[in-house]
Design a protein around this motif. Sequence first.
Motif, PDB file in Angstrom:
ATOM      1  N   PHE A 159      39.598  25.218  55.491  1.00  0.00           N
ATOM      2  CA  PHE A 159      39.152  25.605  54.163  1.00  0.00           C
ATOM      3  C   PHE A 159      39.858  26.865  53.651  1.00  0.00           C
ATOM      4  CE2 PHE A 159      35.997  28.068  51.675  1.00  0.00           C
ATOM      5  CZ  PHE A 159      36.006  27.277  50.552  1.00  0.00           C
ATOM      6  N   SER A 160      40.009  27.883  54.512  1.00  0.00           N
ATOM      7  CA  SER A 160      40.626  29.135  54.037  1.00  0.00           C
ATOM      8  C   SER A 160      42.064  28.895  53.628  1.00  0.00           C
ATOM      9  CB  SER A 160      40.607  30.215  55.113  1.00  0.00           C
ATOM     10  OG  SER A 160      39.491  30.107  55.910  1.00  0.00           O
ATOM     11  N   LEU A 161      42.784  28.121  54.436  1.00  0.00           N
ATOM     12  CA  LEU A 161      44.174  27.833  54.079  1.00  0.00           C
ATOM     13  C   LEU A 161      44.222  27.034  52.781  1.00  0.00           C
ATOM     14  CD1 LEU A 161      47.163  27.925  54.622  1.00  0.00           C
ATOM     15  CD2 LEU A 161      46.930  25.966  56.123  1.00  0.00           C
ATOM     16  N   GLY A 162      43.330  26.063  52.654  1.00  0.00           N
ATOM     17  CA  GLY A 162      43.285  25.262  51.434  1.00  0.00           C
ATOM     18  C   GLY A 162      43.031  26.128  50.210  1.00  0.00           C
ATOM     19  N   LYS A 163      42.128  27.063  50.367  1.00  0.00           N
ATOM     20  CA  LYS A 163      41.792  27.993  49.287  1.00  0.00           C
ATOM     21  C   LYS A 163      43.025  28.848  48.936  1.00  0.00           C
ATOM     22  CE  LYS A 163      37.985  29.753  47.255  1.00  0.00           C
ATOM     23  NZ  LYS A 163      37.283  28.858  46.363  1.00  0.00           N
ATOM     24  N   ARG A 164      43.741  29.283  49.978  1.00  0.00           N
ATOM     25  CA  ARG A 164      44.939  30.097  49.747  1.00  0.00           C
ATOM     26  C   ARG A 164      45.983  29.292  48.979  1.00  0.00           C
ATOM     27  NH1 ARG A 164      46.023  31.899  54.945  1.00  0.00           N
ATOM     28  NH2 ARG A 164      48.128  31.082  55.199  1.00  0.00           N
TER      29      ARG A 164
ATOM     30  N   ALA B 155      52.793  15.325  58.484  1.00  0.00           N
ATOM     31  CA  ALA B 155      51.626  14.869  57.728  1.00  0.00           C
ATOM     32  C   ALA B 155      51.494  13.347  57.779  1.00  0.00           C
ATOM     33  CB  ALA B 155      51.711  15.352  56.289  1.00  0.00           C
ATOM     34  N   ASN B 156      52.613  12.640  57.635  1.00  0.00           N
ATOM     35  CA  ASN B 156      52.560  11.174  57.608  1.00  0.00           C
ATOM     36  C   ASN B 156      52.182  10.587  58.960  1.00  0.00           C
ATOM     37  OD1 ASN B 156      53.464  11.467  55.043  1.00  0.00           O
ATOM     38  ND2 ASN B 156      55.559  10.806  55.449  1.00  0.00           N
ATOM     39  N   ASN B 157      52.379  11.360  60.023  1.00  0.00           N
ATOM     40  CA  ASN B 157      52.068  10.852  61.352  1.00  0.00           C
ATOM     41  C   ASN B 157      50.788  11.450  61.920  1.00  0.00           C
ATOM     42  OD1 ASN B 157      54.375   9.019  62.301  1.00  0.00           O
ATOM     43  ND2 ASN B 157      55.414  10.706  61.300  1.00  0.00           N
ATOM     44  N   GLU B 158      50.008  12.050  61.031  1.00  0.00           N
ATOM     45  CA  GLU B 158      48.722  12.632  61.415  1.00  0.00           C
ATOM     46  C   GLU B 158      48.848  13.725  62.465  1.00  0.00           C
ATOM     47  OE1 GLU B 158      45.711   9.708  61.972  1.00  0.00           O
ATOM     48  OE2 GLU B 158      46.200   8.718  60.092  1.00  0.00           O
ATOM     49  N   PHE B 159      49.973  14.428  62.457  1.00  0.00           N
ATOM     50  CA  PHE B 159      50.102  15.633  63.272  1.00  0.00           C
ATOM     51  C   PHE B 159      49.619  16.798  62.399  1.00  0.00           C
ATOM     52  CE2 PHE B 159      53.121  14.785  66.977  1.00  0.00           C
ATOM     53  CZ  PHE B 159      52.886  13.430  66.975  1.00  0.00           C
ATOM     54  N   HIS B 160      48.295  16.783  62.118  1.00  0.00           N
ATOM     55  CA  HIS B 160      47.777  17.725  61.124  1.00  0.00           C
ATOM     56  C   HIS B 160      47.951  19.176  61.549  1.00  0.00           C
ATOM     57  CE1 HIS B 160      46.230  14.120  59.466  1.00  0.00           C
ATOM     58  NE2 HIS B 160      45.342  13.935  60.412  1.00  0.00           N
ATOM     59  N   VAL B 161      47.637  19.450  62.826  1.00  0.00           N
ATOM     60  CA  VAL B 161      47.719  20.830  63.297  1.00  0.00           C
ATOM     61  C   VAL B 161      49.158  21.321  63.183  1.00  0.00           C
ATOM     62  CG1 VAL B 161      47.344  22.366  65.253  1.00  0.00           C
ATOM     63  CG2 VAL B 161      45.744  20.513  64.817  1.00  0.00           C
ATOM     64  N   LYS B 162      50.106  20.466  63.594  1.00  0.00           N
ATOM     65  CA  LYS B 162      51.525  20.841  63.520  1.00  0.00           C
ATOM     66  C   LYS B 162      51.934  21.127  62.075  1.00  0.00           C
ATOM     67  CE  LYS B 162      53.300  20.008  67.769  1.00  0.00           C
ATOM     68  NZ  LYS B 162      53.766  21.162  68.548  1.00  0.00           N
ATOM     69  N   ALA B 163      51.455  20.306  61.151  1.00  0.00           N
ATOM     70  CA  ALA B 163      51.817  20.489  59.746  1.00  0.00           C
ATOM     71  C   ALA B 163      51.307  21.837  59.247  1.00  0.00           C
ATOM     72  CB  ALA B 163      51.242  19.356  58.898  1.00  0.00           C
TER      73      ALA B 163
ATOM     74  N   ALA C 214      51.631  19.762  47.934  1.00  0.00           N
ATOM     75  CA  ALA C 214      50.987  18.445  47.925  1.00  0.00           C
ATOM     76  C   ALA C 214      51.079  17.798  49.312  1.00  0.00           C
ATOM     77  CB  ALA C 214      51.640  17.551  46.877  1.00  0.00           C
ATOM     78  N   THR C 215      52.088  18.171  50.095  1.00  0.00           N
ATOM     79  CA  THR C 215      52.238  17.613  51.439  1.00  0.00           C
ATOM     80  C   THR C 215      51.286  18.258  52.429  1.00  0.00           C
ATOM     81  OG1 THR C 215      54.574  17.326  50.958  1.00  0.00           O
ATOM     82  CG2 THR C 215      53.919  17.045  53.242  1.00  0.00           C
ATOM     83  N   VAL C 216      51.051  19.554  52.287  1.00  0.00           N
ATOM     84  CA  VAL C 216      50.253  20.245  53.304  1.00  0.00           C
ATOM     85  C   VAL C 216      48.754  20.203  52.982  1.00  0.00           C
ATOM     86  CG1 VAL C 216      50.300  22.623  52.434  1.00  0.00           C
ATOM     87  CG2 VAL C 216      50.390  22.198  54.899  1.00  0.00           C
ATOM     88  N   LEU C 217      48.399  19.898  51.738  1.00  0.00           N
ATOM     89  CA  LEU C 217      46.969  19.851  51.404  1.00  0.00           C
ATOM     90  C   LEU C 217      46.197  18.769  52.177  1.00  0.00           C
ATOM     91  CD1 LEU C 217      46.928  20.679  47.594  1.00  0.00           C
ATOM     92  CD2 LEU C 217      45.663  21.894  49.366  1.00  0.00           C
ATOM     93  N   PRO C 218      46.734  17.543  52.313  1.00  0.00           N
ATOM     94  CA  PRO C 218      45.967  16.551  53.087  1.00  0.00           C
ATOM     95  C   PRO C 218      45.698  16.967  54.535  1.00  0.00           C
ATOM     96  CG  PRO C 218      47.624  15.455  51.758  1.00  0.00           C
ATOM     97  CD  PRO C 218      47.884  16.921  51.643  1.00  0.00           C
ATOM     98  N   PRO C 219      46.709  17.495  55.278  1.00  0.00           N
ATOM     99  CA  PRO C 219      46.368  17.981  56.629  1.00  0.00           C
ATOM    100  C   PRO C 219      45.300  19.069  56.605  1.00  0.00           C
ATOM    101  CG  PRO C 219      48.743  17.829  56.398  1.00  0.00           C
ATOM    102  CD  PRO C 219      48.165  17.531  55.051  1.00  0.00           C
ATOM    103  N   CYS C 220      45.337  19.957  55.608  1.00  0.00           N
ATOM    104  CA  CYS C 220      44.287  20.987  55.502  1.00  0.00           C
ATOM    105  C   CYS C 220      42.925  20.313  55.410  1.00  0.00           C
ATOM    106  CB  CYS C 220      44.457  21.807  54.227  1.00  0.00           C
ATOM    107  SG  CYS C 220      45.726  23.016  54.328  1.00  0.00           S
TER     108      CYS C 220
ATOM    109  N   GLU D  85      50.514  24.461  61.051  1.00  0.00           N
ATOM    110  CA  GLU D  85      51.239  25.541  61.726  1.00  0.00           C
ATOM    111  C   GLU D  85      52.609  25.773  61.100  1.00  0.00           C
ATOM    112  OE1 GLU D  85      49.301  25.112  66.207  1.00  0.00           O
ATOM    113  OE2 GLU D  85      51.341  24.390  65.843  1.00  0.00           O
ATOM    114  N   LEU D  86      53.276  24.666  60.767  1.00  0.00           N
ATOM    115  CA  LEU D  86      54.604  24.801  60.168  1.00  0.00           C
ATOM    116  C   LEU D  86      54.517  25.489  58.810  1.00  0.00           C
ATOM    117  CD1 LEU D  86      57.605  24.126  60.616  1.00  0.00           C
ATOM    118  CD2 LEU D  86      57.239  22.057  59.279  1.00  0.00           C
ATOM    119  N   PHE D  87      53.480  25.158  58.057  1.00  0.00           N
ATOM    120  CA  PHE D  87      53.321  25.784  56.743  1.00  0.00           C
ATOM    121  C   PHE D  87      53.074  27.290  56.888  1.00  0.00           C
ATOM    122  CE2 PHE D  87      50.739  27.207  53.138  1.00  0.00           C
ATOM    123  CZ  PHE D  87      51.622  26.925  52.117  1.00  0.00           C
ATOM    124  N   VAL D  88      52.255  27.659  57.864  1.00  0.00           N
ATOM    125  CA  VAL D  88      51.986  29.081  58.093  1.00  0.00           C
ATOM    126  C   VAL D  88      53.273  29.802  58.492  1.00  0.00           C
ATOM    127  CG1 VAL D  88      50.738  30.718  59.567  1.00  0.00           C
ATOM    128  CG2 VAL D  88      49.553  28.714  58.657  1.00  0.00           C
ATOM    129  N   LYS D  89      54.089  29.136  59.321  1.00  0.00           N
ATOM    130  CA  LYS D  89      55.378  29.709  59.720  1.00  0.00           C
ATOM    131  C   LYS D  89      56.289  29.886  58.501  1.00  0.00           C
ATOM    132  CE  LYS D  89      59.405  28.440  62.615  1.00  0.00           C
ATOM    133  NZ  LYS D  89      60.097  29.677  62.363  1.00  0.00           N
TER     134      LYS D  89
END
Length: 665
Positions: free
Chosen positions: A309-314, A269-277, A297-303, A279-283
Amino acid sequence: MHTSRSPLPRLPATGDALLRLVASCRAPAHLPSLRAAHARLLLLFHLHPSHPSTAPAIVKLIQAYAACAALSSARAVLDSSPDRSTILFNVLIRALTSASLHRDALRLFASMRPRGPACVPDHYTYPLALKSCAASNDLLLGLQIHSVIAKLRLDANRYVAHSAISMYARCGRPDDAYRVFDEMQNRDVVTWNAMISGFARAGLFDRAVGVFREFVALQCSSPDAGTMASVLPAMGNAKAEDIAFVRRVFDEMHFKELISWNAMLAIYANNEFHVKAVELFVKMEKDGVEPDEVTLATVLPPCGELSAFSLGKRIHEIIKRKRMRPNLLLENALMDMYASCGCLKDAKEVFDSMSARDVISWTSIISAYGKHGQGREAIDLFERMQGHGIEPDSIALVAVLAACSHAGLLDVGKHYFDCMTSRYRITPKAEHYTCMVDLLGRAGCISEAYDFIMTMPIDPNERVWGSLLGACRIHSNMDIGLVAADNLFRLVPEQTGYYVLLSNIYARAGRWADVTLVRGVLASKGIKKLPGASNVELGDRVHTFHIGDRSHPQSEMIYQKLDELLGRIRGMGYNPEVEATLHDVEEEDKEGHLSIHSEKLAIAFLLINTSPGTPIRVTMNLRTCGDCHLAAKLISTITSREIILKDTNRIHHIVQGVCSCGDYW
Ligand code: ZN
Ligand code: ZN
């Protein structure tokens, strides 16, 4: 509950019960009870050295007074104690260090030695003293203490050594820190972690990562959750290869604690690897790891960044299920995520349901309304915030000025800018000046914007000039545009974001030599343009499209759909704009056609894969171009879909052919 207003509770009669009462006093409100219990204990035992309860009672009293923030009372207990042992000093020094009263801690530490063998500092005292040296940046005292430690051969103790490492690192002596580490006989994972975090916390990121790599290479023991937590602060602006390395280590860990997952997520998240963040959360969810507040709180900003939106809602559902609210950090992150996904209504709902709000919460909602082009509402919120007794800070003013700029509210913007110094006593910074130049430029006041820059008390930076250049492009002001371009080129020849703007304006002015120069300088520096990319969320995944992308499995369908759409809107006045061709000459393909921009591909992809009426959310890593903007507006009309296009500057919320930006961005 003990409160200062209620009459004192009936005190227990036995010593044990009194001690339990003392131990339960943990906050300033408990002080009256604590003092009463203290008085009763004095009557009961006289706190006589020979009484078996005296020593534990004194320890508990010092701890309780410290916990109630009554440090002078804690000190008084120590001073009047008949038996002043090392352990009592340690308790009080620990309390002072935790309260960040490092000077007091060191004074108390210094008072220990002359008192005889009973209160000689020990392996608990020295780490505390070194910690205070580090915190107060007192290298000289740190060196003295360390030499005493060495004489006493206490540096064989791991915790003493760890605090010496950290003291040297914090006091700007990385080589000394490493020497202590290197000379340690028994290095285990805790020692390595201490060395890594010593460097990381001292801001010596490269050295921290270096030790981390050395540790992994040696394979004498395995990195653990503590290692991940230690390396995290060193990975703020990390190299991609280092991030990949940490990920490999993370993957190889046999037992992953939550803290390791959180650290890995934060590194992404801190390095703007949003997709990776994401994906890791889903894993993580698939692996059945239960997230905590920090995870979410860490994964919400990449979302938010990805408009997932769906992940954020979840995640919002998880927060509800786990009853994590109220939690200011989490609620602010949740609100930002919704705003960033273009769901202003949901963001406002979170904001309205918060039981407490800080200036960050207010700034978030103000900036959300601003980015959606609802400047009046943003200003209203800015005024309401002050009505709630919250003073705006520098960032809140950026939010309200940007809101004025996005909505074209020139006079209001000027008013707030004047208020900054006169009323809020905040010195305007480059961000505020950029907003003002944006605001003036948008209103077409190009010469006023230029004069404004010329009278700025600080040196205009690239964003200020870039903003002026953007305005000149839109209002076709070549003279000032060229001045802006020349300044920009002088300041940041390596700034890829402005490279296109620069070569375009030189090309328009027929200054071909400069065009060649811009490109030549960039080529010689080996700088690559940021590839345009659009992200969209579908199901559990984020799909990324690049310009002219044909790598997606549905590629053929996407291009067919796009052909159909563009064909239909051509009848409505859509013409691939000349402006857009200039948007980026580099993006022309071999046939001389404009390559299909990623945002068009992303829109077509979502139209194919979602049911009618579903809003289309696309996030881009550049500013959208005029051609795509027009196409998106017309597509929203013919498909009756809401299109939420987030670019690096703002959110384009398009409904039935009308965009919230009012066609200015
Ligand atoms: Zn485009
Ligand atoms: Zn727009």
